[in-house]
Design an enzyme around this catalytic site. Structure first.
Site, PDB file in Angstrom:
ATOM      1  NE  ARG A 111       7.411   7.724  -3.302  1.00 52.15           N
ATOM      2  CZ  ARG A 111       6.410   6.987  -3.753  1.00 52.15           C
ATOM      3  NH1 ARG A 111       5.724   7.369  -4.821  1.00 52.15           N
ATOM      4  NH2 ARG A 111       6.075   5.870  -3.154  1.00 52.15           N
ATOM      5  CG  ASP A 305      -1.500   2.572  -1.693  1.00 47.50           C
ATOM      6  OD1 ASP A 305      -0.479   3.159  -1.274  1.00 47.50           O
ATOM      7  OD2 ASP A 305      -1.509   1.863  -2.707  1.00 47.50           O
TER       8      ASP A 305
HETATM    9  C1  S3P Z   1       2.305  -0.516  -5.059  1.00 50.21           C
HETATM   10  C2  S3P Z   1       2.857  -0.763  -3.849  1.00 50.21           C
HETATM   11  C3  S3P Z   1       2.776   0.151  -2.709  1.00 50.21           C
HETATM   12  C4  S3P Z   1       1.694   1.191  -2.901  1.00 50.21           C
HETATM   13  C5  S3P Z   1       1.685   1.775  -4.277  1.00 50.21           C
HETATM   14  C6  S3P Z   1       1.515   0.694  -5.334  1.00 50.21           C
HETATM   15  C7  S3P Z   1       2.496  -1.495  -6.144  1.00 50.21           C
HETATM   16  O1  S3P Z   1       4.017   0.820  -2.558  1.00 50.21           O
HETATM   17  O2  S3P Z   1       1.834   2.222  -1.952  1.00 50.21           O
HETATM   18  O3  S3P Z   1       0.618   2.708  -4.412  1.00 50.21           O
HETATM   19  O4  S3P Z   1       1.794  -1.409  -7.171  1.00 50.21           O
HETATM   20  O5  S3P Z   1       3.343  -2.377  -5.987  1.00 50.21           O
HETATM   21  P1  S3P Z   1       5.182   0.159  -1.660  1.00 50.21           P
HETATM   22  O6  S3P Z   1       5.354  -1.192  -2.148  1.00 50.21           O
HETATM   23  O7  S3P Z   1       6.417   0.977  -1.880  1.00 50.21           O
HETATM   24  O8  S3P Z   1       4.668   0.261  -0.259  1.00 50.21           O
END
Ligand code: S3P
Length: 424
Positions: A111, A305
């Site tokens: 990632r 999500d």
């Molecule tokens: C999250 C932010 C999201 C989400 C992840 C949890 C967090 O990711 O997809 O499951 O706890 O800040 P991104 O901020 O990279 O989109």
């Protein structure tokens, strides 16, 4: 009526509660339940700094002398499958006075991490990533300075990494997001006494000389985990479902709005709780007939999500649904865009990716098949929901990954199955 009262503790809030309880000196009890493997990864990493953390059934006890007393970890910090752990830790480690290596499992190691490293380097951090901009990250803590930064992607993890770097580094920061994302870090910062202000998509943070964090903190149930049952109940026949003790932070509930626009019958109700920071309450769902809609690019960050389960809902709705600009799904725990497309095709739902937009035409007849989850918890849960809606044989290749966010998923699935009505 089916009632679920013990959803797993919100993953995003659990990570942050652990982080603030570890960063600030004191003993704290975090109340919650069914902590997923991602949360356990955050615990493992903070233990390596010398923080005493014990997990009991429904609580986590954190005893810390504060980040100023953190010890240099002897080995690489393993963030497992958890992007939130890795990225938020990168921000924190950028300002700690020693060297830390952060690694992850095979999925996390693919990632993108440059999006976090680049602004941290602008703040003065010393970070080395692998050649392709991924983990492992080697971070040599530095004295940081303020920046005014426009995030290239709408990401709460990225925003939080920068805010935490500023918090630990004791410097101010201004961040501008392309679109609003979940605000749990901001709420924690405000709770501990930091000066934090948000207007639209801009956040200003100013450090303070001292912070306080309550001795007890209650973590609500995970709104994203609730989404699987909200969609199931909307699509099944003659169901009334109540989910209680769920986090109702508005920045996490846009999926409810999307489903309502599709014709779903959903009511949320807040209640008073021990948690003064985050809203908590119930979600009530009654089965209904859904129809297709267009979900605009600006709404995507807030439902990031839930898109896989909303895409499944679209496969059962009348007409076409389009999710615009969903490219961020390609760099989640799996390439979720490809994974959900494949899942939908397997069950008989016509869909296609046009550039970065996902078009789905609701089917009239569905069938089972072999589903590849790509070891992604959210894809696996979508497959299980499809399997209880459709009266056909399913072979789902890996469901163990569900424990990443929802260790008690199969208990709830059993509960649902007892009251379940398939739609076909
Ligand atoms: C999250 C932010 C999201 C989400 C992840 C949890 C967090 O990711 O997809 O499951 O706890 O800040 P991104 O901020 O990279 O989109």
């Amino acid at each position: 009526m089916i009632r679920i009262t013990d959803l797993p503790s919100d993953k995003s809030i659990s990570h942050r509660a652990l982080i603030f309880a570890s960063l600030l000196p004191g003993r704290r009890v975090l109340h919650g339940s069914h902590f997923g493997e991602d949360v356990l990864s955050t615990i493992r990493c903070f233990k390596a700094f010398g923080v005493a953390i014990t997990v009991h059934d429904t609580e986590i006890i954190v005893e810390s002398r504060g980040w100023q007393q953190f010890v240099e970890p002897r080995e690489a910090l393993d963030a497992g499958n958890s992007g939130t752990t890795a990225r938020l830790l990168m921000g924190i480690c950028a300002a700690l006075p020693f060297k830390v290596t952060i690694s992850g499992d095979a999925s996390l190691s693919k990632r993108p991490m440059r999006r976090v490293a680049e602004p941290l380097i602008l703040m003065g951090a010393d970070i080395t990533l692998s050649n392709d901009g991924c983990l492992p990250a080697v971070i040599l803590g530095q004295k940081l300075h303020s920046i005014d930064y426009k995030l290239p992607v709408a990401s709460a993890q990225l925003k939080s990494a920068l805010l935490l770097a500023a918090f630990v580094g004791g410097v101010s920061i201004i961040v501008h997001e392309p679109a609003r994302t979940r605000n749990h870090t901001e709420l924690f910062l405000s709770t501990v006494g930091a000066e934090i202000e948000q207007v639209g998509i801009t956040t200003w943070f100013n450090p303070q000389a001292e912070y306080q964090f309550a001795n007890e903190y209650s973590i609500p149930g995970d709104a994203s985990s609730a989404a699987y049952w909200v969609v199931w109940a909307s699509l099944a026949d003659g169901v009334i479902l109540e989910l209680d003790n769920v986090g109702l932070n508005p920045s996490r509930l846009s999926y409810v709005q999307v489903l309502k626009e599709m014709g779903a019958d959903i009511v949320t109700a807040s209640k008073n709780s021990a948690n003064k920071t985050e809203r908590i309450g119930s979600i009530m769902v009654r089965s209904s007939k859904l129809h297709g809609i267009t979900v605009s690019a600006e709404s995507i960050a807030d439902i990031i999500d839930e898109i896989p389960i909303l895409a499944l809902a679209a496969g059962f709705a009348d007409g076409e649904t389009c999710f615009n600009a969903v490219e961020e799904l390609r760099v989640k725990e799996s390439n979720r865009l490809e994974a959900i497309t494949e899942l939908l095709k397997t069950i008989g739902v016509t869909n296609n990716i046009d550039g970065n937009d996902l078009h789905i035409t609701g089917a009239k007849v569905w069938h089972g098949g072999i589903i590849h989850t790509y070891h992604d918890h959210r894809i696996a849960m979508c497959a299980e929901i499809a399997a209880i809606l459709i009266d056909a044989d399913f072979d789902i290749d890996d469901v163990n990954c569900i424990a990443v966010s929802y260790p008690n998923f199969f208990e709830h699935l059993r509960q649902i199955n007892e009251g379940s009505r398939v739609i076909k």
